[in-house]
Motif scaffolding. Structure first.
Motif, mmCIF file in Angstrom:
data_model
loop_
_atom_site.group_PDB
_atom_site.id
_atom_site.type_symbol
_atom_site.label_atom_id
_atom_site.label_comp_id
_atom_site.label_asym_id
_atom_site.label_seq_id
_atom_site.Cartn_x
_atom_site.Cartn_y
_atom_site.Cartn_z
ATOM 1 N N VAL A 171 -33.788 -27.661 45.612
ATOM 2 C CA VAL A 171 -34.215 -26.604 44.699
ATOM 3 C C VAL A 171 -35.234 -27.173 43.725
ATOM 4 N N ALA A 172 -36.140 -26.319 43.270
ATOM 5 C CA ALA A 172 -37.252 -26.779 42.450
ATOM 6 C C ALA A 172 -36.790 -27.526 41.203
ATOM 7 N N ALA A 173 -35.696 -27.052 40.592
ATOM 8 C CA ALA A 173 -35.227 -27.667 39.348
ATOM 9 C C ALA A 173 -34.825 -29.122 39.528
ATOM 10 N N VAL A 203 -42.320 -18.233 40.208
ATOM 11 C CA VAL A 203 -43.319 -19.282 39.972
ATOM 12 C C VAL A 203 -43.272 -19.828 38.557
ATOM 13 N N ASP A 204 -42.525 -19.173 37.661
ATOM 14 C CA ASP A 204 -42.359 -19.700 36.304
ATOM 15 C C ASP A 204 -41.275 -20.762 36.227
ATOM 16 N N ASP A 205 -40.595 -21.019 37.314
ATOM 17 C CA ASP A 205 -39.594 -22.078 37.374
ATOM 18 C C ASP A 205 -40.266 -23.404 36.989
ATOM 19 N N PRO A 206 -39.756 -24.104 35.957
ATOM 20 C CA PRO A 206 -40.380 -25.379 35.570
ATOM 21 C C PRO A 206 -40.442 -26.386 36.721
ATOM 22 N N GLY A 207 -39.467 -26.335 37.622
ATOM 23 C CA GLY A 207 -39.503 -27.224 38.772
ATOM 24 C C GLY A 207 -40.661 -26.920 39.693
ATOM 25 N N PHE A 208 -40.971 -25.638 39.874
ATOM 26 C CA PHE A 208 -42.123 -25.267 40.683
ATOM 27 C C PHE A 208 -43.416 -25.671 39.979
ATOM 28 N N GLN A 209 -43.453 -25.521 38.656
ATOM 29 C CA GLN A 209 -44.632 -25.954 37.906
ATOM 30 C C GLN A 209 -44.827 -27.465 38.040
#
Length: 307
Positions: A171-173, A203-209
């Motif tokens: 997961v992105a996180a 897309v605002d997920d900090p992991g995705f950023q």
């Protein structure tokens, strides 16, 4: 003169009329030979038999086999010429069935194995000879490995020397503690399923950023695959559509890949191969860009040109 469209239509017609016997475990199968030019590569699929031992049943499907013959038929029916098999997490470290399939279809298939740190160079050699071009870390629900341990350092060195990849499903996180040591080790990294951004944050997920920030490294590739795993009721595709301009800006089209995620484990009743292929046309409307994602990039990354 036979056009590529005519060729694809005749190939689909031929494959639709053929029924191939399943590959028994350990059996020697006739190798497929393909004379056509490489057109399109599916970079993410799984094969398995329900009779195989499944030490990790958290994600294991039930009640069906995903045979190589069925997968090759799906490729043909959707005008895909080649595929990459990813060892399913529920089969654990026993890659033998996938290796049998790779050896039976050396021209059409490559593989991503699951191994433990401590695997020997000889074992990796045998996998490479069968068509393996990388290893997978499916870390959903699992702790980050100790990449500083001697066994992991030795394994990552082998990955780098072989010009393999490390495929990461997380997961992105939780991506940052996984990717930082892998990038420091100098290995190529492929991120599964858009980086698995949060279904609520998208897309605002900090992991995705954070994932987007890695584009300039030129060590990271992102799979445009299994958007349906990133949110229910169309939310996953909405996130995928929102992600595309960001991924294109940070990574460029040449660092993007496409995978069907066949046979769509745990989503078998709602997801179809053809629909996933059509989704790619919505994500990348330009045929020139789709050609890069389906052919140019994966042909190099998965070593199709080296055998």
């Amino acid at each position: 003169m036979i056009t590529r469209r005519d060729f694809n239509l005749s190939l689909m017609s031929l494959s639709a009329g053929m029924m191939l016997a399943p590959l028994a475990r350990g059996a020697t199968a006739q190798k497929t030979q393909r004379s056509d030019s490489m057109i399109a590569i599916d970079c993410h699929a799984h094969v398995f038999l329900q009779s195989l031992p499944m030490p990790d049943r958290r994600r294991a499907p039930a009640g069906y086999d995903a045979t190589p013959e069925a997968y090759l038929h799906a490729l043909d029916a959707n005008q895909m010429t080649h595929g990459v098999l990813v060892q399913p997490s529920f089969l654990g470290l026993d890659n033998s069935y996938m290796l049998d399939v790779l050896r039976a279809h050396p021209d059409r298939l490559r593989g991503i194995a699951v191994v433990a740190p401590g695997v020997t160079a000889q074992q990796l050699d045998e996998m490479q000879q069968a068509g393996v071009v990388g290893i997978r870390l499916n870390l959903i629900g699992l702790p980050t490995p100790d990449f500083d341990s001697p066994d992991w350092r030795a394994l990552l060195k082998q990955i780098r020397l072989r010009n393999w990849q490390v495929e990461v499903h997380q997961v992105a996180a939780e991506l940052k503690p996984v990717l930082e040591p892998l990038l420091a080790a100098g290995v190529n990294v492929v991120i599964d399923h858009f980086g698995r951004p949060s279904a609520t944050l998208g897309v605002d997920d900090p992991g995705f950023q954070y994932l987007l920030s890695l584009g300039p490294s030129r060590q990271v590739w992102v799979k445009l695959s299994a958007a349906y795993r990133n949110g229910p009721g169309g939310r996953g595709e909405a996130t995928a559509l929102a992600a595309m301009p960001l991924l294109m800006r940070q990574f460029g089209v040449e660092r993007l890949l496409w995978g069907s995620d066949w046979p769509h484990t745990l989503f078998e009743s709602t997801v179809q191969y053809g629909a996933q292929k059509q989704q790619l046309e919505r994500l990348l409307p330009l045929e020139s860009e789709r050609n890069i994602v389906l052919h140019d990039t994966p042909a190099r990354l998965f070593h199709f040109a080296n055998r």
